[in-house]
Scaffold this active site. Structure first.
Site, PDB file in Angstrom:
ATOM      1  N   ARG A  10     -10.652  28.849  13.363  1.00 21.59           N
ATOM      2  CA  ARG A  10     -11.455  28.220  12.346  1.00 21.59           C
ATOM      3  C   ARG A  10     -12.946  28.701  12.661  1.00 21.59           C
ATOM      4  O   ARG A  10     -13.756  28.889  11.786  1.00 21.59           O
ATOM      5  CB  ARG A  10     -11.199  26.695  12.159  1.00 21.59           C
ATOM      6  CG  ARG A  10     -11.844  25.932  13.396  1.00 21.59           C
ATOM      7  CD  ARG A  10     -11.552  24.425  13.100  1.00 21.59           C
ATOM      8  NE  ARG A  10     -11.763  23.781  14.229  1.00 21.59           N
ATOM      9  CZ  ARG A  10     -12.387  22.493  14.218  1.00 21.59           C
ATOM     10  NH1 ARG A  10     -12.916  21.976  13.187  1.00 21.59           N
ATOM     11  NH2 ARG A  10     -12.654  21.866  15.368  1.00 21.59           N
ATOM     12  N   GLU A  58      -9.377  19.641  -4.558  1.00 25.44           N
ATOM     13  CA  GLU A  58      -8.926  20.685  -4.062  1.00 25.44           C
ATOM     14  C   GLU A  58      -8.187  21.624  -5.536  1.00 25.44           C
ATOM     15  O   GLU A  58      -8.539  22.929  -5.579  1.00 25.44           O
ATOM     16  CB  GLU A  58      -7.684  20.964  -2.879  1.00 25.44           C
ATOM     17  CG  GLU A  58      -8.407  20.252  -1.820  1.00 25.44           C
ATOM     18  CD  GLU A  58      -8.519  18.940  -1.482  1.00 25.44           C
ATOM     19  OE1 GLU A  58      -8.928  18.306  -0.648  1.00 25.44           O
ATOM     20  OE2 GLU A  58      -7.938  18.091  -2.530  1.00 25.44           O
ATOM     21  N   PHE A  83      -4.037  20.867   2.172  1.00 20.30           N
ATOM     22  CA  PHE A  83      -4.332  20.901   0.770  1.00 20.30           C
ATOM     23  C   PHE A  83      -4.387  21.961   0.140  1.00 20.30           C
ATOM     24  O   PHE A  83      -4.146  22.067  -1.007  1.00 20.30           O
ATOM     25  CB  PHE A  83      -5.644  19.902   0.911  1.00 20.30           C
ATOM     26  CG  PHE A  83      -5.799  18.661   1.815  1.00 20.30           C
ATOM     27  CD1 PHE A  83      -4.582  17.837   1.779  1.00 20.30           C
ATOM     28  CD2 PHE A  83      -6.713  18.653   2.858  1.00 20.30           C
ATOM     29  CE1 PHE A  83      -4.430  16.611   2.569  1.00 20.30           C
ATOM     30  CE2 PHE A  83      -6.641  17.565   3.542  1.00 20.30           C
ATOM     31  CZ  PHE A  83      -5.668  16.532   3.480  1.00 20.30           C
ATOM     32  N   ASP A 117      -4.310  13.943  13.973  1.00 15.24           N
ATOM     33  CA  ASP A 117      -4.355  13.620  12.681  1.00 15.24           C
ATOM     34  C   ASP A 117      -2.945  13.499  12.146  1.00 15.24           C
ATOM     35  O   ASP A 117      -2.677  12.879  10.897  1.00 15.24           O
ATOM     36  CB  ASP A 117      -4.920  14.821  11.852  1.00 15.24           C
ATOM     37  CG  ASP A 117      -6.414  14.822  12.046  1.00 15.24           C
ATOM     38  OD1 ASP A 117      -7.057  14.013  12.753  1.00 15.24           O
ATOM     39  OD2 ASP A 117      -7.021  15.797  11.537  1.00 15.24           O
ATOM     40  N   ARG A 167      -6.949  24.807  14.356  1.00 18.79           N
ATOM     41  CA  ARG A 167      -8.153  23.889  14.896  1.00 18.79           C
ATOM     42  C   ARG A 167      -8.220  24.065  16.408  1.00 18.79           C
ATOM     43  O   ARG A 167      -9.216  24.133  16.889  1.00 18.79           O
ATOM     44  CB  ARG A 167      -7.637  22.550  14.626  1.00 18.79           C
ATOM     45  CG  ARG A 167      -8.617  21.337  15.111  1.00 18.79           C
ATOM     46  CD  ARG A 167      -8.133  19.801  14.937  1.00 18.79           C
ATOM     47  NE  ARG A 167      -8.831  18.969  15.208  1.00 18.79           N
ATOM     48  CZ  ARG A 167      -8.724  17.684  15.431  1.00 18.79           C
ATOM     49  NH1 ARG A 167      -7.552  17.333  14.787  1.00 18.79           N
ATOM     50  NH2 ARG A 167      -9.500  16.509  15.859  1.00 18.79           N
TER      51      ARG A 167
END
Length: 312
Positions: A10, A58, A83, A117, A167
């Site tokens: 990322r 989104e 998303f 998460d 990530r």
């Protein structure tokens, strides 16, 4: 591989966008209130007039990107993979895929390495969702070098592209002078005659390490990096099946519909061979440290090594 330089793809994505922005004035970047996390904030700082924060919307963002693409500009639209591919699937399909618009989707935080998460954000289905959209190119880079190259290749490519980024910081393995990125072409990283490990994303570095462990046992594993899930490199897969007989796929994604599914389709049609798919096995993720999750689901080098040994 502790001494190897590591960087999250990322981060590579954000840096590549900023570099691309200097060269291409037609690039516009859209984000859904996640610029700090997706790293599009790097582009925003350099080119504030070409960055649009669409807020937590989104689906609407995909429609905006479609409109921008219809004017001749090249939008890169970003959010978490869950998303970008999940929540906005209908808009990606109908507003971008169906008219085959020149929109690039930069999806970050893919797979279980999102970590704490949890399952709601750990998208292990995105490559399957995007791969089934007609005309959609799907790319999952393995490291910093490949991620930057993929962004530039996506810009040069005419048509919709889904770029998958992570990530977690991963080893840089493609920092050699002869590295070349080409959409739809796999990369032979290690030769071997006993079996072939075909990997994508963060599993590429882990597969290389697993191959070293196998070599210590006298097993020579060929390792192939498939960064483009669609269109997939049929030739390199068939050649590997013909020459090594056994194929193993490794991915931080569901074994249903992702790399494993794509390779299974190629083998069943072109060159039947024994196949082991390593990945997320028809289950949701869970909250926990990224490294521990990768170990639990057998996606680290030791897990891949043990599964290959059992397969053999």
């Amino acid at each position: 591989m502790s001494e190897v330089k590591k960087i999250a793809t990322r981060e590579s994505y954000g840096n590549a966008l900023a570099e691309l922005g200097k060269e291409a004035e037609d690039v516009v970047v859209l984000d859904a209130d996640l610029a700090a996390a997706t790293k599009t904030g790097v582009f925003k700082k350099a080119f504030p007039d070409r960055h649009i924060d669409c807020g937590i919307a989104e689906c609407n963002m995909m429609g905006i990107a479609a409109g921008i693409a219809s004017t001749g500009k090249v939008p890169f639209v970003s959010s978490f993979a869950m998303f970008a591919s999940g929540r906005a699937f209908e808009q990606v399909r109908n507003s971008i895929g169906y008219p085959h618009l020149n929109v690039k989707i930069g999806a970050t935080h893919a797979g279980i390495s999102v970590g704490e998460d949890g399952a709601s954000h750990q998208c292990n289905e995105d490559m399957a969702l995007m791969r089934v959209i007609p005309g959609m190119t799907v790319i999952c880079p393995s490291d910093d070098v490949e991620a930057k190259a993929a962004v530039k290749a996506a810009y040069a490519h005419q048509g919709p592209v889904y770029l998958r980024f992570g990530r977690l910081a991963v080893p840089v393995i493609n920092d050699n002078a002869d590295y070349k990125f080409e959409i739809g072409k796999g990369v032979l990283l290690r030769d071997g005659s006993d079996l072939t490990i075909i990997a994508t994303g963060l599993c590429v570095a882990e597969s290389l390490e697993a191959a070293q462990k196998l070599a210590a046992d006298g097993i020579q594993a060929r390792v192939i990096n498939i960064h483009t899930i669609k269109p997939i490199d049929v030739d390199i897969i068939v050649k590997a099946a013909q020459e090594t007989g056994k194929i193993v796929t490794a991915e931080e994604h569901s074994i249903i519909g992702g790399l494993g599914g794509a390779v299974a389709e190629v083998l069943s049609e072109k060159c039947p061979a024994k196949l082991l798919r390593i990945g997320i096995e028809d289950t949701f993720g869970e909250s926990g440290p990224a490294g521990e999750l990768l170990e639990k689901y057998g996606l680290k080098a030791d897990g891949i090594y043990k599964k290959v040994k059992a397969f053999l």
